[in-house]
Design an enzyme around this catalytic site. Structure first.
Site, PDB file in Angstrom:
ATOM      1  N   CYS A 136     -19.275  -7.753   1.990  1.00  0.00           N
ATOM      2  CA  CYS A 136     -19.563  -8.747   0.943  1.00  0.00           C
ATOM      3  C   CYS A 136     -18.945  -8.328  -0.392  1.00  0.00           C
ATOM      4  O   CYS A 136     -19.494  -7.473  -1.100  1.00  0.00           O
ATOM      5  CB  CYS A 136     -21.075  -8.922   0.812  1.00  0.00           C
ATOM      6  SG  CYS A 136     -21.530 -10.026  -0.536  1.00  0.00           S
ATOM      7  N   CYS A 139     -21.104  -9.018  -3.487  1.00  0.00           N
ATOM      8  CA  CYS A 139     -22.218  -8.070  -3.657  1.00  0.00           C
ATOM      9  C   CYS A 139     -21.689  -6.719  -4.161  1.00  0.00           C
ATOM     10  O   CYS A 139     -22.290  -6.104  -5.035  1.00  0.00           O
ATOM     11  CB  CYS A 139     -22.949  -7.836  -2.337  1.00  0.00           C
ATOM     12  SG  CYS A 139     -23.137  -9.287  -1.314  1.00  0.00           S
ATOM     13  N   ASP A 140     -20.587  -6.237  -3.608  1.00  0.00           N
ATOM     14  CA  ASP A 140     -20.172  -4.850  -3.842  1.00  0.00           C
ATOM     15  C   ASP A 140     -18.855  -4.676  -4.589  1.00  0.00           C
ATOM     16  O   ASP A 140     -18.496  -3.547  -4.945  1.00  0.00           O
ATOM     17  CB  ASP A 140     -20.068  -4.116  -2.485  1.00  0.00           C
ATOM     18  CG  ASP A 140     -21.395  -4.114  -1.749  1.00  0.00           C
ATOM     19  OD1 ASP A 140     -22.435  -4.071  -2.438  1.00  0.00           O
ATOM     20  OD2 ASP A 140     -21.403  -4.172  -0.508  1.00  0.00           O
TER      21      ASP A 140
END
Ligand code: FAD
Ligand code: NAP
Length: 313
Positions: A136, A139-140
């Site tokens: 992701c 997200c990261d």
């Protein structure tokens, strides 16, 4: 266990689940929607949706899903922030058990449990998950500012991830096992453009053999192509090679197709192999897998459930 028997319970809070709930409220079915662990479903991990009709402002996934949740909530959907671990689908009343042990009974069940990210399945990938290996970028990606990363895959998700990372990282490699892509043409065009200034590089006909690391974090990747083994220096690896249907709890209880996709079309278009149990969205679709098709089948599933209940009266 309460004595209440719902007219319909919806599993999942992605586009399919929320749309099913909107239609169920309007049909007077007073639905219970069990959200699952990922409120909003897969889309909450994506930075930009450019193909949801009417939203030409390209909202991010979380924003879009919040509007759907609000719509379902305003119409009276009851929400339960839990996930289901066991189902008994035999007979007219279906029984569901949540992770915390709550038991719920319903006359119809609409399964909208979607899908989960697939990984390559190599040992070094498991070792470095959360230490540089991610599925992701939204997200990261932030952890890889001005760093070198690779995105693995040739579908739309891989291209969206690569485009997003190209704004943050110093270099993005797109590693794909073939030399043609499943991704939408417009996405391929956008990423191809970025190759010109060297920010993006395609590594094609290449399979990932190993993720390299120093024990604590990713330091590179070994790919194999026609010319042999090649080492690429990297700080992060984003795997975007598709998803597997979240249907493990239905194994042996419903007819499933390859990849765990729930088979539908038994009597009603969205009915599964068990009467009164319907399925919509990515968990029942190995082909289209779009937000809008999920919402569309979510609507169909509620209409089918409504007709099923009317026939039972
Ligand atoms: P999902 O969105 O997968 O939601 C499933 C829901 O079920 C979740 O809320 C989960 O918590 C819940 N659940 C799972 N198991 C249980 C359980 N046991 N009990 C209760 N609940 C459960 N499509 C587009 O059209 N446009 C895009 O731009 C786009 N971008 C994407 C970007 C990425 C990175 C990804 C991964 C996908 C993208 N897609 C896009 C595809 C789109 O996200 C999916 O087609 C869509 O989200 C599927 O909706 P769904 O409701 O079927 O399931
Ligand atoms: P996908 O379209 O199935 O693509 C998966 C990619 O990963 C393919 O290129 C595949 O290679 C590759 N792959 C699969 N297994 C692999 C393995 N073990 N090793 C190496 N490579 C592997 O999946 P997706 O990109 O996640 O998209 C899923 C759905 O969401 C699609 O329907 C897509 O249209 C939709 N989506 C849409 C958008 C959008 O903006 N419209 C954005 C994201 C997703 P091969 O090509 O060789 O099989």
């Amino acid at each position: 266990m309460t004595n209440k028997i719902y007219q319909t319970v919806i599993l999942g809070s992605g586009p399919a689940g929320f749309t099913a709930a909107i239609y169920a409220c309007r049909a007077g079915l007073e639905p219970l929607l069990i959200t699952g662990q990922q409120l909003g479903g897969q889309l909450v991990t994506t930075p930009e949706i450019s193909n949801w009709p009417g939203r030409f402002d390209n909202p991010n996934g979380s924003d879009l899903m919040e509007t759907l949740e609000k719509h379902a909530s305003t119409l009276g959907t009851q929400f339960l922030y839990e996930y289901i671990v066991e189902v008994d689908l035999k007979g007219d009343i279906k029984t569901l058990t949540t992770a915390s042990g709550q038991v719920i009974q319903t006359k119809t069940l609409i399964i909208c449990t979607g899908a989960n990210a697939k990984y390559l399945g190599i040992e070094s990938e498991t070792q470095y998950k959360g230490k540089g290996v991610s599925a992701c970028a939204t997200c990261d990606g932030f952890f890889f500012r001005q760093k070198k990363v690779a995105v693995v895959g040739g579908g739309s998700a891989a291209f969206i991830e690569a485009l997003y990372l190209a704004n943050i990282c110093s270099k993005v490699y797109l590693v794909h096992r073939r030399d043609s892509f499943r991704a939408e043409t417009a996405l391929v065009k956008r990423l191809t453009e970025l190759q010109k200034d060297g920010k993006v590089e395609f590594i094609l006909n290449a399979n990932v053999d190993e993720i390299l690391g120093d024990g604590n974090k990713v330091t590179g990747m070994v790919v194999i192509n026609q010319t042999g083994r090649h080492e690429i220096e990297l700080d992060g690896v984003f795997v975007a090679i598709g998803h597997t249907a979240n249907t493990q709890i239905f194994e042996g209880k419903l007819e499933l197709e390859k990849g765990g996709i729930i088979k539908t079309g038994f009597g009603f278009k969205t009915q599964t192999s068990v009467p009164g149990v319907f399925a919509a969205g990515d968990c029942a679709d190995g082909e289209y897998r779009q937000a809008i098709t999920s919402a569309g089948t979510g609507c169909m599933a509620t209409l089918d459930a409504e007709h099923y209940l009317q026939e039972k009266l």
